[in-house]
Design a protein around this motif. Structure first.
Motif, PDB file in Angstrom:
ATOM      1  N   GLU A   1      49.597  -2.378  -1.285  1.00 53.09           N
ATOM      2  CA  GLU A   1      48.526  -1.513  -1.542  1.00 53.09           C
ATOM      3  C   GLU A   1      48.701  -0.306  -1.969  1.00 53.09           C
ATOM      4  O   GLU A   1      47.785   0.045  -2.969  1.00 53.09           O
ATOM      5  N   GLU A   2      49.674   0.268  -1.854  1.00 52.38           N
ATOM      6  CA  GLU A   2      50.124   1.483  -2.641  1.00 52.38           C
ATOM      7  C   GLU A   2      50.179   1.104  -4.258  1.00 52.38           C
ATOM      8  O   GLU A   2      49.759   1.883  -4.956  1.00 52.38           O
ATOM      9  N   SER A   3      50.965   0.176  -4.546  1.00 53.44           N
ATOM     10  CA  SER A   3      51.018  -0.091  -5.946  1.00 53.44           C
ATOM     11  C   SER A   3      49.539  -0.501  -6.539  1.00 53.44           C
ATOM     12  O   SER A   3      49.516   0.036  -7.595  1.00 53.44           O
ATOM     13  N   ARG A   4      48.816  -1.196  -5.763  1.00 54.37           N
ATOM     14  CA  ARG A   4      47.459  -1.692  -6.234  1.00 54.37           C
ATOM     15  C   ARG A   4      46.824  -0.145  -6.486  1.00 54.37           C
ATOM     16  O   ARG A   4      46.234  -0.101  -7.724  1.00 54.37           O
ATOM     17  N   LEU A   5      46.682   0.824  -5.638  1.00 50.82           N
ATOM     18  CA  LEU A   5      46.001   1.688  -6.016  1.00 50.82           C
ATOM     19  C   LEU A   5      46.711   2.428  -7.235  1.00 50.82           C
ATOM     20  O   LEU A   5      45.964   3.477  -7.804  1.00 50.82           O
ATOM     21  N   ALA A   6      47.916   2.632  -7.191  1.00 47.98           N
ATOM     22  CA  ALA A   6      48.558   3.295  -8.587  1.00 47.98           C
ATOM     23  C   ALA A   6      48.290   2.595  -9.708  1.00 47.98           C
ATOM     24  O   ALA A   6      47.714   3.447 -10.763  1.00 47.98           O
ATOM     25  N   TYR A   7      48.224   1.376  -9.920  1.00 51.58           N
ATOM     26  CA  TYR A   7      47.640   0.436 -11.039  1.00 51.58           C
ATOM     27  C   TYR A   7      46.242   1.272 -11.324  1.00 51.58           C
ATOM     28  O   TYR A   7      45.896   1.476 -12.362  1.00 51.58           O
ATOM     29  N   LEU A   8      45.361   1.026 -10.194  1.00 51.88           N
ATOM     30  CA  LEU A   8      43.824   1.118 -10.410  1.00 51.88           C
ATOM     31  C   LEU A   8      43.795   2.608 -10.989  1.00 51.88           C
ATOM     32  O   LEU A   8      42.753   3.054 -11.520  1.00 51.88           O
ATOM     33  N   GLU A   9      44.316   3.614 -10.338  1.00 48.94           N
ATOM     34  CA  GLU A   9      44.283   5.083 -10.771  1.00 48.94           C
ATOM     35  C   GLU A   9      44.732   5.021 -12.206  1.00 48.94           C
ATOM     36  O   GLU A   9      43.988   6.038 -12.960  1.00 48.94           O
ATOM     37  N   ALA A  10      45.759   4.326 -12.664  1.00 51.96           N
ATOM     38  CA  ALA A  10      46.089   4.438 -14.039  1.00 51.96           C
ATOM     39  C   ALA A  10      45.067   3.947 -14.804  1.00 51.96           C
ATOM     40  O   ALA A  10      44.794   4.647 -16.135  1.00 51.96           O
ATOM     41  N   LEU A  11      44.348   2.684 -14.755  1.00 54.56           N
ATOM     42  CA  LEU A  11      43.416   2.201 -15.440  1.00 54.56           C
ATOM     43  C   LEU A  11      42.271   3.273 -15.601  1.00 54.56           C
ATOM     44  O   LEU A  11      41.476   3.411 -16.582  1.00 54.56           O
ATOM     45  N   GLU A  12      41.805   3.797 -14.430  1.00 46.31           N
ATOM     46  CA  GLU A  12      40.839   4.942 -14.279  1.00 46.31           C
ATOM     47  C   GLU A  12      41.111   5.938 -15.102  1.00 46.31           C
ATOM     48  O   GLU A  12      40.103   6.448 -15.956  1.00 46.31           O
ATOM     49  N   THR A  13      42.175   6.466 -15.060  1.00 45.97           N
ATOM     50  CA  THR A  13      42.495   7.532 -15.938  1.00 45.97           C
ATOM     51  C   THR A  13      42.586   7.033 -17.417  1.00 45.97           C
ATOM     52  O   THR A  13      42.101   7.921 -18.373  1.00 45.97           O
ATOM     53  N   ALA A  14      43.002   5.920 -17.629  1.00 43.30           N
ATOM     54  CA  ALA A  14      43.090   5.567 -19.190  1.00 43.30           C
ATOM     55  C   ALA A  14      41.674   5.344 -19.883  1.00 43.30           C
ATOM     56  O   ALA A  14      41.816   5.551 -21.016  1.00 43.30           O
TER      57      ALA A  14
END
Length: 299
Positions: free
Chosen positions: A72-85
């Motif tokens: 779940e922490e991994s998913r949130l990191a990836y999604l934040e990366a996408l949102e930022t990008a």
């Protein structure tokens, strides 16, 4: 970005990669957190290109978290990366990698629909990056094929496995383990769909490659012997099926410490084959021998 910030982020990023390659995941996680914190600070101070650096740091943090099982922490990191990008116009390849990683996460928890959505988006992004015939796309096609197979869409699964196989054949060559894997997965799909002749040919191709790459006693070679035996049995080639069942059992016995589950499965399939072939006594002896070997593992 300020040169000091850029240098520190580069050092931390490289440290995460080095520690990950060594399998030192906890230390890699600490380094990844430090990198993300520094990148966030640079963003808050409106340093130039800090947003892109944050995306890259979040990606590597997501990778490490996934490896240590913090999904779940991994998913949130990836999604934040996408949102930022998204608003930054970053390279499609970076977006594709992160998007595919989210797909892998959903895949790992059997959320087929979300996995399919992210995998398909990743393929679109790789195409935008002019990488539609690349190894990462072949990997996604393989994963996506399994996802479609899981929901019963065999036609789409076949198309994806074939696409992945075509990419592997042209990019990696025929005699490559990923080419063998795609052949194996196609064979398993055809076997499940009762397309016996097609299953036979794909499983035979996988076996030929694996024998050359890994030798006769490797677990992957044993898997190919087992799958080929099943497809030969469906085709009515009983004698050849028996030979490949024997080779599969022998291969898994050589690796029983790590492959006990697959060993038990192939013994079960072989025993059923022997019973159908009116070799009930041989089936019983096979099962008793396997039970003894498996019991010894727990002593």
């Amino acid at each position: 970005m300020k040169s000091g910030t850029e240098n520190l982020l580069e050092i931390l990023y490289e440290r995460v990669i080095t520690l990950s390659n060594k399998g030192e995941w906890e230390e890699a996680c600490h380094a990844a957190v430090a990198a993300v914190d520094k990148a966030r600070a640079a963003v808050s101070e409106e340093e130039e290109a800090a947003d892109v650096a944050l995306v890259e740091c979040l990606e590597v943090q997501g990778d490490v978290l996934r490896q240590i099982g913090k999904l779940e922490e991994s998913r949130l990191a990836y999604l934040e990366a996408l949102e930022t990008a998204m608003p930054l116009g970053v390279e499609p390849e970076l977006l594709a990698r992160v998007t595919a990683s989210v797909g892998v996460l959903y895949d790992s928890v059997d959320n087929d629909q979300e996995a399919i959505r992210f995998y398909e988006r990743a393929i679109e992004l790789y195409a935008r990056a002019e990488m539609e015939k690349s190894e990462p796309v072949a990997d996604i096609c393989n994963n996506l094929g399994f996802a479609y197979r899981s929901i019963g869409n065999f036609s789409e699964a076949e198309d994806l496995f074939l696409k992945g196989l075509d990419i592997c054949r042209h990019v990696l060559g025929y005699e490559h383990e990923k080419t063998a894997t795609l052949c194996n997965n196609l064979g398993a799909l055809y076997l499940k769909a009762e397309k016996s002749n097609q299953a036979r040919e794909m499983n035979l191709m996988a076996l030929e490659i694996r024998l050359q790459l890994f030798g006769a006693t490797h677990p992957d070679t044993a898997q190919s012997h087992a799958n080929l035996a099943l497809s030969l049995s469906q085709c009515g080639e009983v004698g050849e099926a028996n030979e490949h069942f024997l080779a599969a059992v022998k291969g898994y016995e050589k690796n029983i410490d790590t492959e006990s589950h697959d060993y038990a499965a192939v013994v079960e399939n072989y025993a059923e084959f022997l019973k159908i072939s009116n070799e009930g006594r041989s089936a019983d002896l096979l099962v008793k021998k396997a039970q003894k070997k498996l019991a010894q593992l727990n002593c």
